[in-house]
Design a protein around this motif. Sequence first.
Motif, PDB file in Angstrom:
ATOM      1  N   ASP A 118       0.848  -1.196   0.000  1.00 47.42           N
ATOM      2  CA  ASP A 118       0.000   0.000   0.000  1.00 47.42           C
ATOM      3  C   ASP A 118       0.884   1.247   0.000  1.00 47.42           C
ATOM      4  N   GLN A 119       0.249   2.398  -0.181  1.00 48.88           N
ATOM      5  CA  GLN A 119       0.972   3.657  -0.183  1.00 48.88           C
ATOM      6  C   GLN A 119       0.783   4.351   1.162  1.00 48.88           C
ATOM      7  N   TYR A 120       1.868   4.439   1.929  1.00 51.31           N
ATOM      8  CA  TYR A 120       1.839   5.096   3.232  1.00 51.31           C
ATOM      9  C   TYR A 120       2.601   6.419   3.146  1.00 51.31           C
ATOM     10  N   VAL A 121       2.042   7.437   3.793  1.00 55.55           N
ATOM     11  CA  VAL A 121       2.643   8.764   3.782  1.00 55.55           C
ATOM     12  C   VAL A 121       2.640   9.318   5.209  1.00 55.55           C
ATOM     13  N   CYS A 122       3.771   9.827   5.651  1.00 56.48           N
ATOM     14  CA  CYS A 122       3.842  10.527   6.937  1.00 56.48           C
ATOM     15  C   CYS A 122       3.611  12.012   6.681  1.00 56.48           C
ATOM     16  N   VAL A 123       2.663  12.599   7.409  1.00 58.91           N
ATOM     17  CA  VAL A 123       2.305  14.002   7.230  1.00 58.91           C
ATOM     18  C   VAL A 123       2.642  14.775   8.508  1.00 58.91           C
ATOM     19  N   VAL A 124       3.486  15.792   8.365  1.00 60.18           N
ATOM     20  CA  VAL A 124       3.885  16.624   9.508  1.00 60.18           C
ATOM     21  C   VAL A 124       3.386  18.043   9.265  1.00 60.18           C
ATOM     22  N   GLU A 125       2.577  18.562  10.217  1.00 55.61           N
ATOM     23  CA  GLU A 125       2.011  19.908  10.108  1.00 55.61           C
ATOM     24  C   GLU A 125       2.579  20.781  11.223  1.00 55.61           C
ATOM     25  N   HIS A 126       3.113  21.933  10.819  1.00 54.19           N
ATOM     26  CA  HIS A 126       3.716  22.836  11.795  1.00 54.19           C
ATOM     27  C   HIS A 126       3.599  24.275  11.312  1.00 54.19           C
ATOM     28  N   GLU A 127       2.945  25.122  12.129  1.00 52.30           N
ATOM     29  CA  GLU A 127       2.828  26.552  11.845  1.00 52.30           C
ATOM     30  C   GLU A 127       2.322  26.824  10.420  1.00 52.30           C
ATOM     31  N   GLY A 128       1.283  26.090  10.002  1.00 57.27           N
ATOM     32  CA  GLY A 128       0.685  26.308   8.689  1.00 57.27           C
ATOM     33  C   GLY A 128       1.415  25.630   7.544  1.00 57.27           C
ATOM     34  N   MET A 129       2.548  24.999   7.825  1.00 58.95           N
ATOM     35  CA  MET A 129       3.320  24.298   6.798  1.00 58.95           C
ATOM     36  C   MET A 129       3.073  22.796   6.892  1.00 58.95           C
ATOM     37  N   THR A 130       2.947  22.122   5.747  1.00 56.95           N
ATOM     38  CA  THR A 130       2.740  20.680   5.702  1.00 56.95           C
ATOM     39  C   THR A 130       3.886  20.021   4.948  1.00 56.95           C
ATOM     40  N   ILE A 131       4.504  19.033   5.579  1.00 56.10           N
ATOM     41  CA  ILE A 131       5.590  18.260   4.960  1.00 56.10           C
ATOM     42  C   ILE A 131       5.140  16.807   4.869  1.00 56.10           C
ATOM     43  N   GLN A 132       5.272  16.214   3.688  1.00 57.66           N
ATOM     44  CA  GLN A 132       4.879  14.828   3.486  1.00 57.66           C
ATOM     45  C   GLN A 132       6.080  13.991   3.061  1.00 57.66           C
ATOM     46  N   LYS A 133       6.161  12.799   3.639  1.00 54.68           N
ATOM     47  CA  LYS A 133       7.207  11.852   3.273  1.00 54.68           C
ATOM     48  C   LYS A 133       6.562  10.524   2.869  1.00 54.68           C
ATOM     49  N   ASN A 134       6.746  10.148   1.588  1.00 55.07           N
ATOM     50  CA  ASN A 134       6.218   8.873   1.104  1.00 55.07           C
ATOM     51  C   ASN A 134       7.083   7.735   1.629  1.00 55.07           C
ATOM     52  N   LEU A 135       6.429   6.714   2.153  1.00 58.37           N
ATOM     53  CA  LEU A 135       7.143   5.566   2.704  1.00 58.37           C
ATOM     54  C   LEU A 135       7.597   4.657   1.565  1.00 58.37           C
ATOM     55  N   THR A 136       8.813   4.866   1.137  1.00 56.82           N
ATOM     56  CA  THR A 136       9.428   4.038   0.089  1.00 56.82           C
ATOM     57  C   THR A 136      10.837   3.673   0.537  1.00 56.82           C
ATOM     58  N   GLU A 137      11.406   2.669  -0.103  1.00 57.45           N
ATOM     59  CA  GLU A 137      12.764   2.253   0.231  1.00 57.45           C
ATOM     60  C   GLU A 137      13.759   3.396   0.045  1.00 57.45           C
ATOM     61  N   ASP A 138      13.531   4.210  -0.976  1.00 57.06           N
ATOM     62  CA  ASP A 138      14.455   5.302  -1.257  1.00 57.06           C
ATOM     63  C   ASP A 138      14.439   6.376  -0.171  1.00 57.06           C
ATOM     64  N   GLU A 139      13.284   6.557   0.496  1.00 58.62           N
ATOM     65  CA  GLU A 139      13.150   7.608   1.511  1.00 58.62           C
ATOM     66  C   GLU A 139      13.675   7.178   2.885  1.00 58.62           C
ATOM     67  N   ILE A 140      13.764   5.878   3.107  1.00 56.43           N
ATOM     68  CA  ILE A 140      14.139   5.383   4.431  1.00 56.43           C
ATOM     69  C   ILE A 140      15.636   5.512   4.669  1.00 56.43           C
ATOM     70  N   LYS A 141      15.980   6.007   5.868  1.00 54.74           N
ATOM     71  CA  LYS A 141      17.381   6.098   6.268  1.00 54.74           C
ATOM     72  C   LYS A 141      17.699   4.932   7.189  1.00 54.74           C
ATOM     73  N   ARG A 142      18.739   4.196   6.834  1.00 57.27           N
ATOM     74  CA  ARG A 142      19.223   3.114   7.695  1.00 57.27           C
ATOM     75  C   ARG A 142      20.714   3.339   7.900  1.00 57.27           C
ATOM     76  N   ASN A 143      21.085   3.534   9.136  1.00 57.54           N
ATOM     77  CA  ASN A 143      22.486   3.809   9.442  1.00 57.54           C
ATOM     78  C   ASN A 143      22.778   3.258  10.821  1.00 57.54           C
ATOM     79  N   LYS A 144      23.841   2.527  10.951  1.00 58.72           N
ATOM     80  CA  LYS A 144      24.169   1.915  12.236  1.00 58.72           C
ATOM     81  C   LYS A 144      24.355   2.957  13.329  1.00 58.72           C
ATOM     82  N   THR A 145      24.765   4.158  12.944  1.00 60.44           N
ATOM     83  CA  THR A 145      24.964   5.211  13.951  1.00 60.44           C
ATOM     84  C   THR A 145      23.652   5.683  14.523  1.00 60.44           C
ATOM     85  N   LEU A 146      22.534   5.410  13.807  1.00 61.90           N
ATOM     86  CA  LEU A 146      21.236   5.847  14.305  1.00 61.90           C
ATOM     87  C   LEU A 146      20.742   4.976  15.439  1.00 61.90           C
TER      88      LEU A 146
END
Length: 300
Positions: free
Chosen positions: A268-296
């Motif tokens: 399915d298509q999952y999207v994270c939506v962040v709303e702050h001070e009238g601004m909306t930021i969307q991040k599509n849940l795809t392999e390319d968008e995901i950060k994987r780092n051992k330091t995290l």
Amino acid sequence: MKLIIFFFCVRFVCSERHTFTIAYTEINGQTIAGFPEISAVTTLDGHQIDYYDSVTKKLIPKQDWMRYASEDIWEEYTEIRERVQQINKINITVLMQQLNQSHGVHVYQRMYGCGWDDETNESDGFDQHGYDGEDFITLDLKELRYISALPQGISTVMKWNNDTEQLELLKQYCDKDRIDWIKYFLTLGKEALTRRVSPSVSLIQKNPFSPVVCHATGFYPSAVNITWLRNGEDHDEDVELGEFLPNEDGTFQKTSTLNIYPDKWKKDQYVCVVEHEGMTIQKNLTEDEIKRNKTLSTWW
């Protein structure tokens, strides 16, 4: 017993609701050397602005702009802490007597302050008392009376409610005296408190089989809304919302975790939506968008 309560509010240039809160904690019966018996923390819209305890006996600024407060104001503010400290010390002794507790470690907590809307000019005050982790006595400001959540608090509530002079003093602080404090703190913290910083949003996954975390950070003020969409529709199942956390630079961070396996969210298509001070930021849940780092991994 006379209960003296001080209410303060703070106003800013922008139009919104703000809160000013002072929280006291008193620990009776603790014997750890150097550990304060009483401590107090003041927060302004979620930011700690000062600290006081019974060991240092000094009011310590926690924001740079608080250091510019006049000496008279600083002395008065410290005296308030000292007076309330003595009142709380009496309160915990009375509570122990009412609950037939002659020894042991007990915690008395009190949080008071107010909320204020600088556009509508509407305000409300609160005064909440807790004992050993449970609600004990709460102020009903509209009725100008205290109520108790436990039978053992009825006698104290009756004494406080019969003190009409003290109740009127409380009302005066809520209705009038707060204005001077509003203007003063506005002058001190205007530049820092009216800033607006947009969040940076990332999708983070510890490993390919872990839940996905939508992480918003670096934003100010603290009000933010994080939601998930599934195929364009609101999705709140298998979602865990994290708490607000402060960053060292005075901004905030918050998370929302999607607790589903990759084989499901890839269908399915999952999207994270962040709303702050009238601004909306969307991040599509795809392999390319995901950060994987051992330091995290230290972030979890």
